[in-house]
Design a protein around this motif. Structure first.
Motif, PDB file in Angstrom:
ATOM      1  N   SER A  98       0.894  -1.157  -0.172  1.00  0.00           N
ATOM      2  CA  SER A  98       0.024   0.044  -0.008  1.00  0.00           C
ATOM      3  C   SER A  98       0.838   1.060  -0.135  1.00  0.00           C
ATOM      4  O   SER A  98       0.383   2.241  -0.571  1.00  0.00           O
ATOM      5  N   GLU A 101       1.988   1.730  -3.480  1.00  0.00           N
ATOM      6  CA  GLU A 101       0.736   2.059  -4.322  1.00  0.00           C
ATOM      7  C   GLU A 101       0.584   3.689  -4.182  1.00  0.00           C
ATOM      8  O   GLU A 101       0.170   4.382  -4.978  1.00  0.00           O
ATOM      9  N   ARG A 102       0.698   4.061  -2.829  1.00  0.00           N
ATOM     10  CA  ARG A 102       0.532   5.638  -2.696  1.00  0.00           C
ATOM     11  C   ARG A 102       1.589   6.452  -3.160  1.00  0.00           C
ATOM     12  O   ARG A 102       1.140   7.417  -3.809  1.00  0.00           O
TER      13      ARG A 102
END
Length: 164
Positions: A98, A101-102
């Motif tokens: 995550s 992805e950010r």
């Protein structure tokens, strides 16, 4: 804003005066056919320089003014590619996915921003050149108006006084 001006001075279909044509050619030279190609920043590494050169080859209309956006775009594309490789190596259930992805989304926004800065099509560059030419013509007219000295004696009054 001028509408419909999408061609260069070599394809003009309207009748135009010589000063108008000269001003359009000068503005077109500055905006559209600027022969200076974009220059890569010395801060780019080898991978980023390859991306820069690929982007430069794809569009002949890029000028030296586009250098900064091209340099930054190649840097962000390289960062995004590296993050994507690291993301692909992780398991989907890993906690770090995550975070990657950010970061990729943030870099993607930067890429979009620099791509839109470079996406000035040729027709818009011609319109910009036409607007610049209009401003140049108006400036020349103002200079001519300021250069004309007002007549101290009215010629009609001089004729009337001679008749008396």
């Amino acid at each position: 804003m001028a509408r419909g001006v999408r061609t260069g001075t070599n394809q003009l279909k309207m009748k135009a005066s010589k000063p108008t044509i000269a001003a359009r050619q000068e503005a077109e030279r500055l905006v559209v056919t600027n022969q200076t190609s974009p220059k890569a920043s010395p801060l780019l590494n080898a991978e980023e320089r390859k991306i820069f050169n690929k982007l430069k080859k794809r569009n002949d209309n890029y000028t030296e003014n586009d250098s900064e956006s091209l340099n930054l775009l190649s840097q962000y594309l390289n960062m995004w590619y590296k993050l994507k490789q690291a993301h692909n190596e992780l398991d989907i259930f890993d906690e770090r996915t995550s975070d990657y992805e950010r970061r990729m989304i943030a870099i993607d926004k930067q890429i979009s921003q620099h791509m839109s800065a470079l996406a000035i099509p040729l027709s818009q560059r011609f319109r910009l050149a036409n607007d610049m030419a209009k401003v140049m013509i108006e400036e020349k007219k103002l200079e001519q108006m300021n250069g004309i000295k007002p007549q101290e004696v009215n010629p009609l009054m001089a004729l009337l006084q001679k008749e008396k």
